[in-house]
Structure formats: C-alpha cells, structure tokens
Design a protein around this motif. Sequence first.
Motif, PDB file in Angstrom:
ATOM      1  N   SER A 108     -11.457  -5.498   5.957  1.00 20.42           N
ATOM      2  CA  SER A 108     -10.428  -6.116   5.124  1.00 20.42           C
ATOM      3  C   SER A 108      -9.066  -5.574   5.509  1.00 20.42           C
ATOM      4  O   SER A 108      -8.946  -4.608   6.260  1.00 20.42           O
ATOM      5  N   PHE A 109      -8.040  -6.187   4.978  1.00 17.03           N
ATOM      6  CA  PHE A 109      -6.675  -5.795   5.294  1.00 17.03           C
ATOM      7  C   PHE A 109      -6.281  -4.561   4.488  1.00 17.03           C
ATOM      8  O   PHE A 109      -6.773  -4.339   3.386  1.00 17.03           O
ATOM      9  N   ALA A 110      -5.375  -3.780   5.030  1.00 18.62           N
ATOM     10  CA  ALA A 110      -4.881  -2.586   4.348  1.00 18.62           C
ATOM     11  C   ALA A 110      -3.647  -2.944   3.539  1.00 18.62           C
ATOM     12  O   ALA A 110      -2.853  -3.790   3.943  1.00 18.62           O
ATOM     13  N   ASP A 111      -3.512  -2.301   2.398  1.00 19.43           N
ATOM     14  CA  ASP A 111      -2.276  -2.405   1.627  1.00 19.43           C
ATOM     15  C   ASP A 111      -1.434  -1.187   1.982  1.00 19.43           C
ATOM     16  O   ASP A 111      -1.888  -0.057   1.830  1.00 19.43           O
ATOM     17  N   LEU A 112      -0.232  -1.431   2.466  1.00 17.59           N
ATOM     18  CA  LEU A 112       0.632  -0.346   2.916  1.00 17.59           C
ATOM     19  C   LEU A 112       1.803  -0.180   1.960  1.00 17.59           C
ATOM     20  O   LEU A 112       2.310  -1.144   1.405  1.00 17.59           O
ATOM     21  N   GLU A 113       2.215   1.061   1.817  1.00 20.44           N
ATOM     22  CA  GLU A 113       3.420   1.385   1.055  1.00 20.44           C
ATOM     23  C   GLU A 113       4.287   2.238   1.967  1.00 20.44           C
ATOM     24  O   GLU A 113       3.797   3.152   2.616  1.00 20.44           O
ATOM     25  N   ILE A 114       5.572   1.942   2.018  1.00 16.96           N
ATOM     26  CA  ILE A 114       6.483   2.688   2.884  1.00 16.96           C
ATOM     27  C   ILE A 114       7.525   3.374   2.027  1.00 16.96           C
ATOM     28  O   ILE A 114       8.144   2.753   1.165  1.00 16.96           O
ATOM     29  N   LYS A 115       7.698   4.660   2.267  1.00 11.62           N
ATOM     30  CA  LYS A 115       8.765   5.424   1.623  1.00 11.62           C
ATOM     31  C   LYS A 115       9.654   5.977   2.722  1.00 11.62           C
ATOM     32  O   LYS A 115       9.216   6.219   3.834  1.00 11.62           O
ATOM     33  N   GLU A 116      10.900   6.189   2.380  1.00 11.74           N
ATOM     34  CA  GLU A 116      11.877   6.636   3.364  1.00 11.74           C
ATOM     35  C   GLU A 116      12.310   8.055   3.024  1.00 11.74           C
ATOM     36  O   GLU A 116      12.727   8.338   1.905  1.00 11.74           O
ATOM     37  N   SER A 117      12.193   8.958   3.988  1.00 11.71           N
ATOM     38  CA  SER A 117      12.728  10.307   3.831  1.00 11.71           C
ATOM     39  C   SER A 117      13.971  10.415   4.702  1.00 11.71           C
ATOM     40  O   SER A 117      14.423   9.433   5.281  1.00 11.71           O
ATOM     41  N   ASP A 118      14.511  11.620   4.819  1.00 13.24           N
ATOM     42  CA  ASP A 118      15.724  11.797   5.617  1.00 13.24           C
ATOM     43  C   ASP A 118      15.502  11.521   7.106  1.00 13.24           C
ATOM     44  O   ASP A 118      16.366  10.984   7.773  1.00 13.24           O
ATOM     45  N   GLU A 119      14.321  11.885   7.632  1.00 11.05           N
ATOM     46  CA  GLU A 119      14.066  11.725   9.067  1.00 11.05           C
ATOM     47  C   GLU A 119      13.034  10.662   9.404  1.00 11.05           C
ATOM     48  O   GLU A 119      12.964  10.224  10.539  1.00 11.05           O
ATOM     49  N   ASN A 120      12.168  10.269   8.439  1.00  9.95           N
ATOM     50  CA  ASN A 120      11.020   9.437   8.761  1.00  9.95           C
ATOM     51  C   ASN A 120      10.856   8.259   7.809  1.00  9.95           C
ATOM     52  O   ASN A 120      11.310   8.299   6.671  1.00  9.95           O
ATOM     53  N   LEU A 121      10.137   7.255   8.311  1.00  9.37           N
ATOM     54  CA  LEU A 121       9.553   6.225   7.466  1.00  9.37           C
ATOM     55  C   LEU A 121       8.102   6.633   7.263  1.00  9.37           C
ATOM     56  O   LEU A 121       7.344   6.731   8.230  1.00  9.37           O
ATOM     57  N   ILE A 122       7.704   6.925   6.045  1.00 11.72           N
ATOM     58  CA  ILE A 122       6.374   7.446   5.755  1.00 11.72           C
ATOM     59  C   ILE A 122       5.498   6.293   5.269  1.00 11.72           C
ATOM     60  O   ILE A 122       5.813   5.635   4.287  1.00 11.72           O
ATOM     61  N   ILE A 123       4.388   6.073   5.960  1.00  8.18           N
ATOM     62  CA  ILE A 123       3.468   4.997   5.630  1.00  8.18           C
ATOM     63  C   ILE A 123       2.265   5.581   4.908  1.00  8.18           C
ATOM     64  O   ILE A 123       1.627   6.506   5.393  1.00  8.18           O
ATOM     65  N   HIS A 124       1.959   5.005   3.743  1.00  4.65           N
ATOM     66  CA  HIS A 124       0.757   5.357   2.990  1.00  4.65           C
ATOM     67  C   HIS A 124      -0.150   4.144   2.993  1.00  4.65           C
ATOM     68  O   HIS A 124       0.264   3.063   2.592  1.00  4.65           O
ATOM     69  N   LYS A 125      -1.388   4.333   3.452  1.00  4.24           N
ATOM     70  CA  LYS A 125      -2.363   3.245   3.395  1.00  4.24           C
ATOM     71  C   LYS A 125      -3.049   3.347   2.048  1.00  4.24           C
ATOM     72  O   LYS A 125      -3.732   4.324   1.758  1.00  4.24           O
ATOM     73  N   LEU A 126      -2.845   2.339   1.199  1.00  2.00           N
ATOM     74  CA  LEU A 126      -3.352   2.386  -0.166  1.00  2.00           C
ATOM     75  C   LEU A 126      -4.837   2.088  -0.249  1.00  2.00           C
ATOM     76  O   LEU A 126      -5.557   2.741  -0.979  1.00  2.00           O
ATOM     77  N   LYS A 127      -5.312   1.088   0.500  1.00  2.00           N
ATOM     78  CA  LYS A 127      -6.742   0.789   0.465  1.00  2.00           C
ATOM     79  C   LYS A 127      -7.149  -0.020   1.672  1.00  2.00           C
ATOM     80  O   LYS A 127      -6.365  -0.740   2.254  1.00  2.00           O
TER      81      LYS A 127
END
Length: 156
Positions: A108-127
């Motif tokens: 199945s497809f992943a649900d992604l959430e992206i947060k932005e820090s000072d140096e990076n784009l942080i990707i969290h795979k939710l499910k």
Amino acid sequence: MKGHLKVVLKMFRPVIYYILFFIVQLNSCKGIVSSGLQDNNSTDIVNLLNENYSGFEEEEYFLIKNQEALNLFYGKINRTRKPGLTPPEIDFTQNMLLVWCGDSKISSFADLEIKESDENLIIHKLKSRTEKENNLIVSPFSVYKLPLSSKALKIQ
C-alpha cells in the motif's frame, strides 16, 4: 426629523452591534489560524500521484528539482506501461517533487509528513502495510509536490 432619526437608530442599534461583533469575530479567527501554522514548522505537501508499479526494487525517497530529472523518472516508470503516465506540469522555480518508491514487500501507499528544521526537510512515514494480501507484484510509488527548498532531505 431629528427625533424620527433617533428612533430609527435606537431600533437598529442591536443590528449594528451584531454586525460589528461578527466582523470582529471573523478577523480574530484569521489571526489564530495563521499563528498556529507558524508554530508547527510543517511544510505544505500535496499528493499528485499514487500508482502500484514503479519498477524500483528497494524503498527509496528522492527529490526532483528540475524537468530533466522528472522526465528521467517518468521514463523509468513508463517502460512497462502502454500508454505511459504523463508527467505533471510543475513550476520548478517555486516547487519541487518528493518521490517515494516502495519495495515489493509493501502493498500500500505510505502517508508522509514533512517538517522543516533549520538545515533539513524531515520526512516521517506515518503508515504503510507490509504484509502481502495476494500474489500480485507491486512496488507502489507516490509523487508529492512541495515548495522549493535548498535544504537536505532527512528520513526518520
């Protein structure tokens, strides 16, 4: 005439107060919403495409920041498709694409959430489901559009 005007104003006073109250409420709601978004540090992400076969054997994440890279990606996924998928029209001066490709164990497809820090784009795979329910060979992929950034990609 002045007495008649005073009577009319007294009759419409509650309506005037109601309209002023309504205007104040509308303006205050906008202030709360915008301040809440600024504290979140999340990046707007729009899912453009979910498909079942990418041709990739390993799970991968990558950013596409120009039309040439987009054409190469669509060339790879269109090798076994007739007719092939059409690449989306993207303004790469303002946006970039994030591509997630799953491996053959993910069904199945992943649900992604992206947060932005000072140096990076942080990707969290939710499910994502990893069990296979049938014998179909799939390697799902998703294409997301997000605002252009020069920050590095970090996967968590």
